[in-house]
Design a protein around this motif. Structure first.
Motif, PDB file in Angstrom:
ATOM      1  N   GLY A  75      46.085  57.015  24.500  1.00 21.84           N
ATOM      2  CA  GLY A  75      46.419  58.070  25.411  1.00 21.84           C
ATOM      3  C   GLY A  75      46.855  58.960  24.699  1.00 21.84           C
ATOM      4  N   MET A  76      46.998  59.291  23.368  1.00 17.09           N
ATOM      5  CA  MET A  76      47.210  60.487  22.673  1.00 17.09           C
ATOM      6  C   MET A  76      46.014  61.285  22.144  1.00 17.09           C
ATOM      7  N   GLU A  77      44.973  61.076  22.954  1.00  9.70           N
ATOM      8  CA  GLU A  77      43.656  61.905  22.601  1.00  9.70           C
ATOM      9  C   GLU A  77      43.581  63.257  22.517  1.00  9.70           C
ATOM     10  N   HIS A  78      44.791  63.829  23.356  1.00  4.78           N
ATOM     11  CA  HIS A  78      44.793  65.310  23.391  1.00  4.78           C
ATOM     12  C   HIS A  78      45.165  65.870  21.830  1.00  4.78           C
ATOM     13  N   TYR A  79      46.030  65.120  21.368  1.00  3.17           N
ATOM     14  CA  TYR A  79      46.441  65.309  19.779  1.00  3.17           C
ATOM     15  C   TYR A  79      45.464  65.159  18.917  1.00  3.17           C
ATOM     16  N   ARG A  80      44.462  64.559  19.159  1.00  3.74           N
ATOM     17  CA  ARG A  80      43.368  64.403  18.164  1.00  3.74           C
ATOM     18  C   ARG A  80      42.175  65.216  18.424  1.00  3.74           C
ATOM     19  N   THR A  81      41.689  65.564  19.729  1.00  4.38           N
ATOM     20  CA  THR A  81      40.567  66.356  20.047  1.00  4.38           C
ATOM     21  C   THR A  81      41.010  67.422  21.057  1.00  4.38           C
ATOM     22  N   LYS A  82      40.117  68.506  21.278  1.00  6.87           N
ATOM     23  CA  LYS A  82      40.538  69.429  22.488  1.00  6.87           C
ATOM     24  C   LYS A  82      39.216  69.573  23.263  1.00  6.87           C
ATOM     25  N   ASN A  83      39.647  70.015  24.370  1.00 10.20           N
ATOM     26  CA  ASN A  83      38.800  70.358  25.653  1.00 10.20           C
ATOM     27  C   ASN A  83      38.003  71.683  25.181  1.00 10.20           C
TER      28      ASN A  83
END
Length: 670
Positions: A290-298
């Motif tokens: 769920g913390m994909e946002h802090y590993r990768t960016k759109n």
């Protein structure tokens, strides 16, 4: 993107004749789909520049296009919406913010996927070079404001970066159409969908109703961290520390779900409420789906790419600080329950909206002195508790209200006394035996006929034929409530910081800093009017904020600096950690009070009925023989056998009463 005008069917909004069929330009598209025979255009200043983002002039739709950027009305002259434009943007003081822009892109993608589920044709555009998003839907036969409003209200509480105002404005609601120029020199470019869907509308009012229902089902809960996950969950994932059921689901949401930035923040908020530290969160980021946002960016093109280590850590730390502030604000809230009396809830929502409007139109009443400013903040905190619980009467101790607003308990007590004397609040019951006093906001809530004070949640008011009926739908009522809660949360958390305590820059400086989030910039006079203080006092506060580089000069006064330097300023002033220390002190005071109440009960109990104490040689000194009970050690006594409260405070602060502590207080038996 060359397309022939002749290829389109006549089932489209009113067409304007004379469009060239050789190639479709931005102006050609506007002439083709514009619901009206005119568009609004920007106006150059005396120096030939376009600095303001407004459209004061009118340009007739014809063969010759305007020389400046233009905006197309969404509704026709009869007041029917022909188009819907969902404007997702992430700007602060008119300047693009990278984090907010990424959130805007994620939210636009989430809405696009929802429309795909319903087979609603739409077009997604990058509105300008800064990265904003426009999502367009063409309406077959048009739609009235009443058809569009449920969609707009549900989208408002679902997507924080959505500018929903144009979706409720049939007179002047307008947006720049696809392909049109931007004042920064860029153009609106199509990312997904085809322009043919705008010229041949297929979305009906039934589709809008289905969209509103789906958005209502998936909108975040009033306490966002308790929302359902935004995508499928990895059932095999296990966190290294305990979380709530909803928090664990957010952590296990595969690839961050349909809205990775929202899911990532929900993980942080759940962790903050569970007592995690930044180190715990950093550990979870490594593997939690769920913390994909802090590993990768759109990337903005339907894919994601890895973040650099520095960027990932900086973003995580910034958003963790925000999550901690929200968790501190929500900590005093009781367990959430759905209100059973919508008439009562409608009166509460109307009253809170009226209270906030009174704050806006009469700032002088609440900014004349430091005391009245504190009273306004305490009123906001009480209004927040009232909205969250859905009850007129709320239990609120001064050790809850104070920290919620960044104030001390004595300040909160003084403010409540003054507000009660002025008739703004009413104390329903006094504090008794460890139970907080109950308060009710009475000055702004209009009392409907035969309204009775609410009893416990499972005992609603008795039915009666002549009771007033809620005039708005339940969905509209809950959406309005959610919008007001979000507004109050933003106001309370923005000014809740160590820097804005009394030993720092002061509470009024926090209010001014929070105002600069709502306004792109403020002059000294405008800020003074909004705060209700003199221009001289406002200039002093602005100077202090500027000295610590929290503000930057703006052509229209002052604006927030892009980088948040409040933590550094708090360290310089020596006030860093003030709110945490205050919260810890209040926790100790609560436990000592509970300990003393248990001691008083024991002293007043017949010796035969007093709880048995473990022998000194027995390690487990505390037990819960019945659910919810705790056996306390003997309260410390001085040489004269009177209670030694100072020693009790020291023992609790040292953690000696914690059953898991290695060194435990044994009482006088030791």
């Amino acid at each position: 993107m060359p397309q022939s005008i002749a290829d389109f069917t006549p089932d489209a909004p009113k067409k304007v004749c004379g469009v060239s069929t050789e190639q479709w330009t931005a102006w050609d598209l506007t002439r083709r789909i514009s619901p009206r025979d005119q568009v609004r255009v920007m106006k150059r200043d005396a120096y030939g520049r376009i600095d303001e983002n407004n459209y004061p002039s009118i340009h007739r739709v014809g063969p010759v296009g305007p020389t400046t950027p233009w905006a197309m009305n969404l509704a026709d002259d009869t007041g029917l919406f022909r188009f819907l434009c969902f404007d997702f943007d992430g700007k602060i003081q008119g300047a693009a913010d990278a984090e907010l822009m990424e959130q805007a892109a994620d939210q636009c993608d989430a809405l696009s996927r929802t429309l795909d589920e319903l087979s609603i044709e739409h077009v997604v555009c990058q509105s300008s070079g800064t990265g904003g998003r426009h999502l367009w839907i063409a309406l077959q036969g048009g739609a009235t404001k009443s058809n569009v409003a449920p969609v707009a209200r549900a989208a408002q509480v679902t997507y924080s970066q959505l500018d929903f105002g144009m979706l409720l404005n049939t007179v002047t609601g307008a947006a720049r159409p696809p392909l049109s120029p931007h004042r920064d020199g860029s153009h609106s470019t199509v990312l997904r969908g085809t322009l043919a869907s705008l010229a041949t509308p297929s979305t009906t009012t039934a589709d809008l109703a289905a969209l509103a229902r789906l958005l209502e089902e998936r909108k975040p809960a009033l306490r966002a961290q308790e929302s359902r996950p935004s995508g499928p969950v990895d059932t095999q994932h296990r966190g290294h520390r305990a979380l709530s059921v909803a928090g664990a689901a957010h952590m296990a949401t595969i690839d961050g779900g349909s809205n990775p930035s929202w899911t990532g923040f929900m993980c942080l908020l759940s962790a903050a409420n569970a007592g995690w530290t930044l180190q715990d969160v950093e550990h979870a980021v490594k593997k939690a789906p769920g913390m994909e946002h802090y590993r990768t960016k759109n990337t903005g093109r339907g894919s994601r790419r890895p973040r650099s280590a520095g960027e990932a850590r900086a973003r995580l730390e910034r958003q963790w600080n925000v999550a901690v502030q929200y968790a501190a604000l929500q900590r005093p809230l009781p367990a959430q329950k759905t209100p059973e009396d919508l008439t009562e809830l409608d009166a509460i929502v109307t009253g809170v909206a009226d209270l906030l409007e009174r704050f806006r139109v009469n700032p002088g009443r609440w900014g004349a002195t430091e005391a009245t400013s504190n009273q306004q903040t305490i009123l906001r905190a009480l209004a927040y508790l009232t909205l969250q619980t859905g009850k007129r009467v709320v239990a609120a101790s001064i050790r809850d209200l104070g920290p919620m607003a960044g104030l001390g308990r004595t300040t909160a007590a003084t403010a409540l006394t003054a507000l009660a004397e002025a008739g703004y609040v009413e104390r329903v019951t006094a504090s008794d035996e460890g139970n907080a006093a109950e308060w009710r906001l009475v000055s702004t809530f209009s009392t409907t006929p035969r309204t009775v004070r609410p009893q416990p949640l499972h005992n609603p008011r008795p039915p009666a034929a002549d009771l007033p009926v809620v005039t708005r739908s339940a969905a509209e009522l809950f959406n309005t409530r959610a919008a007001l809660v979000a507004q109050l949360e933003a106001q309370l958390t923005d000014q809740r910081h160590d820097l804005f305590t009394r030993r720092g820059l002061g509470h009024l400086a926090g209010k001014l800093y929070a105002l600069l989030k709502q306004h792109p910039s403020l002059t000294v006079d405008t800020a003074a009017r909004l705060l209700g203080v003199t221009a001289r006092h406002t200039a002093t506060i602005l100077g202090r904020l500027r000295r610590h580089k929290l503000l930057v000069g703006h052509r229209d006064g002052w604006a927030r600096s892009k980088q948040d330097l409040r933590d550094q300023a708090a360290k310089i002033l020596g006030v860093a950690g003030t709110l945490l220390a205050r919260a810890a002190r209040y926790r100790v005071e609560r436990e000592v009070w509970a300990w003393w109440q248990a001691e008083v009960t024991t002293m007043n109990t017949h010796p035969r009925h007093r709880p048995k104490r473990r022998h000194v040689s027995s390690r487990p000194l505390f037990e819960a023989s019945n659910a919810g009970e705790r056996v306390w050690p003997r309260y410390p006594r001085a040489s004269n056998n009177l209670a030694d409260h100072r020693s009790a405070l020291e023992l609790v602060a040292a953690g000696n009463l914690n059953p898991e502590s290695r060194w435990q207080y044994l009482g006088d038996a030791a």
